[in-house]
Design a protein around this motif. Structure first.
Motif, short mmCIF file in Angstrom:
data_model
loop_
_atom_site.label_atom_id
_atom_site.label_comp_id
_atom_site.label_asym_id
_atom_site.label_seq_id
_atom_site.Cartn_x
_atom_site.Cartn_y
_atom_site.Cartn_z
N GLN A 35 -21.82 -18.83 -27.39
CA GLN A 35 -21.77 -20.29 -27.42
C GLN A 35 -22.54 -20.86 -26.24
O GLN A 35 -22.67 -20.22 -25.19
CB GLN A 35 -20.31 -20.78 -27.37
CG GLN A 35 -20.12 -22.26 -27.59
CD GLN A 35 -20.66 -22.72 -28.94
OE1 GLN A 35 -21.79 -23.22 -29.01
NE2 GLN A 35 -19.90 -22.53 -30.00
N VAL A 36 -23.05 -22.09 -26.41
CA VAL A 36 -23.77 -22.80 -25.36
C VAL A 36 -23.11 -24.17 -25.15
O VAL A 36 -22.86 -24.89 -26.12
CB VAL A 36 -25.26 -23.00 -25.73
CG1 VAL A 36 -25.99 -23.77 -24.61
CG2 VAL A 36 -25.94 -21.66 -25.99
N LEU A 37 -22.84 -24.49 -23.89
CA LEU A 37 -22.31 -25.81 -23.54
C LEU A 37 -23.30 -26.48 -22.61
O LEU A 37 -23.90 -25.83 -21.74
CB LEU A 37 -20.96 -25.69 -22.82
CG LEU A 37 -19.78 -25.11 -23.60
CD1 LEU A 37 -18.55 -25.05 -22.71
CD2 LEU A 37 -19.49 -25.94 -24.85
N TYR A 38 -23.47 -27.79 -22.78
CA TYR A 38 -24.35 -28.57 -21.92
C TYR A 38 -23.51 -29.44 -20.99
O TYR A 38 -22.55 -30.08 -21.43
CB TYR A 38 -25.27 -29.46 -22.76
CG TYR A 38 -26.33 -28.67 -23.50
CD1 TYR A 38 -27.61 -28.54 -22.99
CD2 TYR A 38 -26.04 -28.03 -24.72
CE1 TYR A 38 -28.58 -27.80 -23.66
CE2 TYR A 38 -27.00 -27.29 -25.39
CZ TYR A 38 -28.28 -27.18 -24.86
OH TYR A 38 -29.23 -26.44 -25.51
N TYR A 39 -23.88 -29.45 -19.70
CA TYR A 39 -23.11 -30.25 -18.75
C TYR A 39 -23.91 -31.48 -18.32
O TYR A 39 -25.03 -31.38 -17.84
CB TYR A 39 -22.68 -29.43 -17.54
CG TYR A 39 -23.75 -28.85 -16.65
CD1 TYR A 39 -24.17 -29.52 -15.49
CD2 TYR A 39 -24.32 -27.61 -16.92
CE1 TYR A 39 -25.12 -28.98 -14.64
CE2 TYR A 39 -25.28 -27.06 -16.06
CZ TYR A 39 -25.68 -27.74 -14.94
OH TYR A 39 -26.61 -27.21 -14.11
N PRO A 40 -23.34 -32.68 -18.49
CA PRO A 40 -23.99 -33.89 -17.99
C PRO A 40 -23.99 -33.90 -16.46
O PRO A 40 -23.06 -33.39 -15.83
CB PRO A 40 -23.13 -35.02 -18.55
CG PRO A 40 -22.29 -34.41 -19.63
CD PRO A 40 -22.10 -32.98 -19.23
N LEU A 41 -25.02 -34.50 -15.89
CA LEU A 41 -25.09 -34.66 -14.44
C LEU A 41 -24.86 -36.14 -14.13
O LEU A 41 -23.73 -36.61 -14.21
CB LEU A 41 -26.41 -34.12 -13.90
CG LEU A 41 -26.55 -32.59 -14.00
CD1 LEU A 41 -27.25 -32.18 -15.28
CD2 LEU A 41 -27.33 -32.03 -12.81
N ARG A 42 -25.89 -36.89 -13.85
CA ARG A 42 -25.70 -38.32 -13.57
C ARG A 42 -25.62 -39.15 -14.85
O ARG A 42 -25.13 -40.26 -14.83
CB ARG A 42 -26.86 -38.84 -12.71
CG ARG A 42 -26.95 -38.16 -11.34
CD ARG A 42 -25.85 -38.58 -10.42
NE ARG A 42 -25.95 -37.88 -9.13
CZ ARG A 42 -25.10 -38.07 -8.13
NH1 ARG A 42 -24.10 -38.91 -8.26
NH2 ARG A 42 -25.24 -37.41 -7.00
N LEU A 90 -18.72 -26.98 -33.98
CA LEU A 90 -17.81 -25.93 -33.53
C LEU A 90 -16.88 -25.52 -34.66
O LEU A 90 -16.25 -26.37 -35.30
CB LEU A 90 -16.99 -26.44 -32.34
CG LEU A 90 -16.01 -25.45 -31.71
CD1 LEU A 90 -16.78 -24.30 -31.06
CD2 LEU A 90 -15.14 -26.15 -30.68
N GLY A 91 -16.78 -24.23 -34.92
CA GLY A 91 -15.89 -23.73 -35.96
C GLY A 91 -14.64 -23.11 -35.37
O GLY A 91 -14.67 -22.53 -34.28
N HIS A 136 -5.43 -22.32 -31.87
CA HIS A 136 -6.29 -23.04 -30.92
C HIS A 136 -5.53 -24.17 -30.25
O HIS A 136 -5.52 -24.29 -29.02
CB HIS A 136 -7.52 -23.59 -31.64
CG HIS A 136 -8.35 -24.49 -30.77
ND1 HIS A 136 -9.27 -24.02 -29.86
CD2 HIS A 136 -8.38 -25.85 -30.66
CE1 HIS A 136 -9.82 -25.03 -29.23
NE2 HIS A 136 -9.32 -26.16 -29.70
N PHE A 137 -4.88 -25.03 -31.03
CA PHE A 137 -4.20 -26.18 -30.45
C PHE A 137 -2.88 -25.79 -29.80
O PHE A 137 -2.42 -26.48 -28.88
CB PHE A 137 -3.99 -27.26 -31.52
CG PHE A 137 -5.28 -27.89 -31.95
CD1 PHE A 137 -6.00 -28.70 -31.08
CD2 PHE A 137 -5.79 -27.65 -33.21
CE1 PHE A 137 -7.20 -29.27 -31.46
CE2 PHE A 137 -7.00 -28.23 -33.61
CZ PHE A 137 -7.71 -29.04 -32.72
N ARG A 138 -2.32 -24.67 -30.21
CA ARG A 138 -1.12 -24.16 -29.54
C ARG A 138 -1.46 -23.74 -28.11
O ARG A 138 -0.68 -23.97 -27.18
CB ARG A 138 -0.56 -22.98 -30.33
CG ARG A 138 0.74 -22.40 -29.76
CD ARG A 138 1.20 -21.26 -30.64
NE ARG A 138 1.67 -21.73 -31.94
CZ ARG A 138 1.82 -20.96 -33.02
NH1 ARG A 138 1.51 -19.67 -32.94
NH2 ARG A 138 2.25 -21.46 -34.14
N ARG A 139 -2.63 -23.15 -27.92
CA ARG A 139 -3.04 -22.68 -26.60
C ARG A 139 -3.72 -23.77 -25.78
O ARG A 139 -3.97 -23.58 -24.60
CB ARG A 139 -3.99 -21.48 -26.76
CG ARG A 139 -3.33 -20.23 -27.31
CD ARG A 139 -4.38 -19.16 -27.63
NE ARG A 139 -5.19 -18.83 -26.46
CZ ARG A 139 -4.85 -17.90 -25.57
NH1 ARG A 139 -3.70 -17.24 -25.69
NH2 ARG A 139 -5.64 -17.64 -24.55
#
Length: 267
Positions: free
Chosen positions: A162-169, A243-244, A251-254
């Motif tokens: 998986q790939v996540l992108y992080y916003p900066l400013r 996202l699958g 998932h929501f339990r954890r």
């Protein structure tokens, strides 16, 4: 914890300059390390164009910050600060491109470290190097899985989980927010390691990250996103793909949080 077969590190984050990952996703990196995951950061440049400090100072600060985050791996590709370009080196001969082109350098890192989760700067940003890093790593993520894309040394093709992108400013609409409350003190410790960059000074060049309200504004941002999921501190991340979930109940339990204080916009 043991990585899945075919993977190496669990989490690998890319930053344009040393300190970018600490400032904007240091909570995630510290939290993952505390859970026993092997984590790493790859900085694309040494930050040599910075208005403050020197590359040598920045390197020492980076080493201290890496210890604070509990990283397994920290590398620097040594690309030229202010000149990051997703297409850099493509006018060179093919054999040379595999060794020197920035995209090939990033592909080599991905194939060698084989991370399950990759963290990349978001595509919209104030700093041109940040936007260029997003485009460069995104291209490399594709070509890392292409068998005939050459690198030096030659390595097997690889695609992360998986790939996540992080916003900066840029305040992007997050796809998810990670609770980093338990790791927030370590994030702040790592950020403070970069005294040459973040410590306000009355003399010398004035910079955004070194301005008096810079760190307090970033803490306010993390508090704001934490309030979205009912925790003290949160960091936002963006998914560029759907996202699958194989087991929504588990998932929501954890991942159950208190009632949020803010809600996403409805279009």
């Amino acid at each position: 914890m043991t990585a899945s077969p075919g993977h190496g590190l669990e989490v690998l984050a890319f930053g344009p300059h040393p300190d970018d990952v600490e400032l904007f996703c240091g909570g995630l990196m510290a939290r993952m390390a505390s859970l026993g995951y092997r984590t790493g950061i790859v900085d694309l440049t040494r930050g040599e164009k910075s208005s403050r400090g020197t590359p040598e100072t920045r390197a020492a600060e980076t080493e201290a910050a890496s210890r604070a985050l509990g990283l397994t791996v920290r590398e620097n590709l040594g690309l030229p600060d202010a000149w990051i370009h997703p297409w850099g080196g493509f006018d060179a001969p093919e054999a040379e491109r595999a060794r020197t082109a920035p995209v090939a350098r990033v592909v080599e890192v991905l194939r060698r470290l084989r991370p399950e989760l990759v963290i990349v700067p978001w595509e919209q940003e104030r700093h041109p190097d940040h936007e260029a890093t997003s485009a460069l790593v995104t291209r490399a993520l594709f070509f890392a899985g292409v068998r005939r894309f050459d690198t030096e040394p030659a390595l097997e093709p690889f695609t992360p989980r998986q790939v996540l992108y992080y916003p900066l400013r840029h305040l992007a609409e997050p796809s998810l927010i990670v609770d980093v409350t338990e790791a927030y003190e370590r994030k702040q410790e790592a950020v403070r390691c970069y005294a040459s960059q973040v410590q306000p000074r009355s003399e010398g060049p004035q910079t955004l990250v070194g301005s008096p309200l810079s760190l307090s504004s970033l803490e306010a941002r993390d508090r704001f996103y934490g309030a979205h999921i009912g925790v003290a501190y949160g960091e936002p991340y963006v998914l560029r793909e759907t996202l699958g979930l194989a087991d929504p109940v588990e998932h929501f339990r954890r991942n159950t949080f208190a009632r949020p204080l803010f809600f996403p916009s409805r279009r």
